[in-house]
Scaffold this active site. Structure first.
Site, PDB file in Angstrom:
ATOM      1  N   MET A 135      40.345 -11.593  94.471  1.00 62.60           N
ATOM      2  CA  MET A 135      41.349 -12.359  95.215  1.00 62.60           C
ATOM      3  C   MET A 135      42.753 -11.859  94.849  1.00 62.60           C
ATOM      4  O   MET A 135      43.744 -12.537  95.107  1.00 62.60           O
ATOM      5  CB  MET A 135      41.210 -13.856  94.926  1.00 62.60           C
ATOM      6  CG  MET A 135      39.855 -14.396  95.397  1.00 62.60           C
ATOM      7  SD  MET A 135      39.847 -16.159  95.738  1.00 62.60           S
ATOM      8  CE  MET A 135      40.327 -16.815  94.163  1.00 62.60           C
ATOM      9  N   ASN A 174      46.012 -10.377  92.416  1.00 67.08           N
ATOM     10  CA  ASN A 174      46.701 -10.721  91.166  1.00 67.08           C
ATOM     11  C   ASN A 174      45.881 -10.156  89.999  1.00 67.08           C
ATOM     12  O   ASN A 174      45.485 -10.872  89.082  1.00 67.08           O
ATOM     13  CB  ASN A 174      46.895 -12.236  91.040  1.00 67.08           C
ATOM     14  CG  ASN A 174      47.920 -12.548  89.952  1.00 67.08           C
ATOM     15  OD1 ASN A 174      47.695 -13.360  89.093  1.00 67.08           O
ATOM     16  ND2 ASN A 174      49.031 -11.866  89.974  1.00 67.08           N
ATOM     17  N   LEU A 175      45.661  -8.849  90.079  1.00 66.86           N
ATOM     18  CA  LEU A 175      44.640  -8.205  89.249  1.00 66.86           C
ATOM     19  C   LEU A 175      45.061  -8.071  87.790  1.00 66.86           C
ATOM     20  O   LEU A 175      46.226  -7.849  87.480  1.00 66.86           O
ATOM     21  CB  LEU A 175      44.336  -6.823  89.828  1.00 66.86           C
ATOM     22  CG  LEU A 175      43.884  -6.841  91.290  1.00 66.86           C
ATOM     23  CD1 LEU A 175      43.597  -5.433  91.761  1.00 66.86           C
ATOM     24  CD2 LEU A 175      42.672  -7.737  91.485  1.00 66.86           C
ATOM     25  N   HIS A 182      39.543  -7.144  86.180  1.00 66.29           N
ATOM     26  CA  HIS A 182      39.218  -6.525  87.477  1.00 66.29           C
ATOM     27  C   HIS A 182      39.203  -4.993  87.360  1.00 66.29           C
ATOM     28  O   HIS A 182      38.319  -4.329  87.896  1.00 66.29           O
ATOM     29  CB  HIS A 182      40.277  -6.883  88.536  1.00 66.29           C
ATOM     30  CG  HIS A 182      40.431  -8.345  88.799  1.00 66.29           C
ATOM     31  ND1 HIS A 182      41.528  -9.066  88.417  1.00 66.29           N
ATOM     32  CD2 HIS A 182      39.616  -9.227  89.436  1.00 66.29           C
ATOM     33  CE1 HIS A 182      41.399 -10.324  88.816  1.00 66.29           C
ATOM     34  NE2 HIS A 182      40.245 -10.450  89.419  1.00 66.29           N
ATOM     35  N   GLY A 213      32.719 -10.204  87.447  1.00 70.56           N
ATOM     36  CA  GLY A 213      32.977 -10.427  86.023  1.00 70.56           C
ATOM     37  C   GLY A 213      32.135 -11.578  85.479  1.00 70.56           C
ATOM     38  O   GLY A 213      31.888 -12.561  86.179  1.00 70.56           O
ATOM     39  N   ASP A 238      33.329 -15.493  85.300  1.00 65.46           N
ATOM     40  CA  ASP A 238      32.809 -16.475  86.263  1.00 65.46           C
ATOM     41  C   ASP A 238      31.285 -16.396  86.196  1.00 65.46           C
ATOM     42  O   ASP A 238      30.634 -15.836  87.089  1.00 65.46           O
ATOM     43  CB  ASP A 238      33.338 -16.167  87.664  1.00 65.46           C
ATOM     44  CG  ASP A 238      34.831 -16.354  87.745  1.00 65.46           C
ATOM     45  OD1 ASP A 238      35.283 -17.492  87.748  1.00 65.46           O
ATOM     46  OD2 ASP A 238      35.562 -15.332  87.759  1.00 65.46           O
ATOM     47  N   GLN A 286      29.169 -17.911  88.930  1.00 63.60           N
ATOM     48  CA  GLN A 286      29.358 -17.178  90.195  1.00 63.60           C
ATOM     49  C   GLN A 286      28.462 -15.943  90.250  1.00 63.60           C
ATOM     50  O   GLN A 286      27.787 -15.697  91.259  1.00 63.60           O
ATOM     51  CB  GLN A 286      30.824 -16.785  90.336  1.00 63.60           C
ATOM     52  CG  GLN A 286      31.107 -15.816  91.472  1.00 63.60           C
ATOM     53  CD  GLN A 286      32.591 -15.581  91.684  1.00 63.60           C
ATOM     54  OE1 GLN A 286      33.257 -16.376  92.320  1.00 63.60           O
ATOM     55  NE2 GLN A 286      33.110 -14.492  91.150  1.00 63.60           N
ATOM     56  N   SER A 299      42.540 -14.028  83.077  1.00 66.70           N
ATOM     57  CA  SER A 299      42.336 -14.754  84.330  1.00 66.70           C
ATOM     58  C   SER A 299      43.634 -14.721  85.121  1.00 66.70           C
ATOM     59  O   SER A 299      44.731 -14.791  84.531  1.00 66.70           O
ATOM     60  CB  SER A 299      41.968 -16.209  84.020  1.00 66.70           C
ATOM     61  OG  SER A 299      42.189 -17.016  85.156  1.00 66.70           O
ATOM     62  N   ARG A 325      44.747 -17.039  86.694  1.00 69.42           N
ATOM     63  CA  ARG A 325      45.395 -18.348  86.548  1.00 69.42           C
ATOM     64  C   ARG A 325      46.140 -18.489  85.211  1.00 69.42           C
ATOM     65  O   ARG A 325      46.882 -19.447  85.036  1.00 69.42           O
ATOM     66  CB  ARG A 325      44.384 -19.475  86.729  1.00 69.42           C
ATOM     67  CG  ARG A 325      43.896 -19.583  88.176  1.00 69.42           C
ATOM     68  CD  ARG A 325      43.059 -20.819  88.419  1.00 69.42           C
ATOM     69  NE  ARG A 325      42.835 -21.056  89.835  1.00 69.42           N
ATOM     70  CZ  ARG A 325      41.715 -20.715  90.497  1.00 69.42           C
ATOM     71  NH1 ARG A 325      40.722 -20.105  89.876  1.00 69.42           N
ATOM     72  NH2 ARG A 325      41.604 -20.980  91.789  1.00 69.42           N
TER      73      ARG A 325
END
Ligand code: PAF
Length: 288
Positions: free
Chosen positions: A26, A28-29, A33, A149, A152, A155, A187, A189
């Protein structure tokens, strides 16, 4: 590196290749990532990454609008990491109409932990990942790889099960969590944290390590003792000002509660947690 925004341009760019290795993101690496992109390099003849903030996996009270969108910086970092094609569709390209067909992962795996606290999250994730797989792999003739990753954790299990149950010819690889020098899991976030919160943030992984140690020392008695251990771990974090959603020990394969037999096989177990620090919800896990 090529940047494409439409499905048609993506397919055209991929036509000369047989074996894409794909890293969905998504944006904002961070190094987590980029490490996946580097690991993807030897797996295929072209490395593709997508950047798409997927509205379907955000609840109305979550951070869809404020989620950082940093396309240019992301592209520079992807190029340095060896990515060949970036697919960054606009929302109307991937969802020209409201998405009515959706992937509903099984509740036993997807309605617990993250799925319990973020209802519908894994429906949104599975649906967009299925769609991205169709965009990226439709022209492929050789082996297809997709990398996610382990940060998560749930996920990557949901995606692995989706791929298996739909007999999709894709190998899903889970990459190790990358951490800051103090141990905080990287992250997108983390950027929301204030300076004070950033120095406190490591306490989530410290609490998980303590829980893992205590769980291991229970041996066969783990199933009976686990609820007590988990609530002690939650209280310890809460007393520092966190709002924990869960801190728990589960089986790696299916995230169900461990049986006495699992408890004596530590390499079957994973400790996972999610907690809110101020306005930021952090998650972390360790395979025991
Ligand atoms: O992990 C993420 O960044 C997202 O959930 C994913 C897999 C790119 C789907 O939107």
């Amino acid at each position: 590196m090529q940047l494409v925004h439409t499905i048609e341009d993506l397919r055209t760019a991929l036509r000369p290749f047989n074996s894409p290795a794909f890293v969905p993101t998504m944006g904002n690496l961070h190094d987590g990532h980029l490490n996946l992109v580097r690991s993807a390099k030897p797996l295929g003849d072209v490395v593709v990454s997508s950047i798409f903030v997927n509205r379907l996996q955000f609840a109305p009270n979550e951070d869809f609008d404020s989620y950082p969108r940093t396309l240019q910086a992301d592209c520079e970092r992807l190029e340095q990491a060896g990515c060949d094609i970036v697919f960054a569709p606009l929302e109307k390209e991937l969802y020209p109409l409201p998405q009515q067909f959706k992937v509903h992962p099984p509740g036993e795996l997807a309605d617990i932990l993250e799925g319990h606290f973020r209802p519908g999250f894994f429906i949104g994730v599975s649906t967009v990942v299925m769609k991205l797989f169709h965009c990226v792999f439709s022209e492929a003739k050789g082996p297809r790889h997709a990398l996610f990753g382990k940060k998560d954790y749930q996920q990557q299990l949901v995606i692995k099960r989706m791929v298996q149950q739909f007999a999709m010819p894709i190998t899903v690889i889970a990459g190790e969590t990358q951490r800051a020098p103090d141990g905080l899991a990287l992250s997108s976030r983390n950027g929301y944290l204030s300076e004070r919160e950033r120095s406190e943030a490591i306490q989530l992984s410290l609490a998980l390590r303590t829980l893992a140690r205590e769980a291991l020392s229970c041996g066969h008695a783990l199933p009976e003792q686990l609820p007590g251990l988990e609530s002690r771990a939650m209280h310890a974090l809460a007393s520092r000002g966190w709002q924990p959603d869960y801190l728990t020990v589960r089986r790696r394969a299916d995230l169900l509660l461990p049986t006495a037999a699992d408890a004596t096989q530590p390499n079957h177990l994973v400790v996972l947690g999610a907690a809110r620090l101020g306005n930021t919800r952090l998650i972390d896990n360790f395979e025991i």
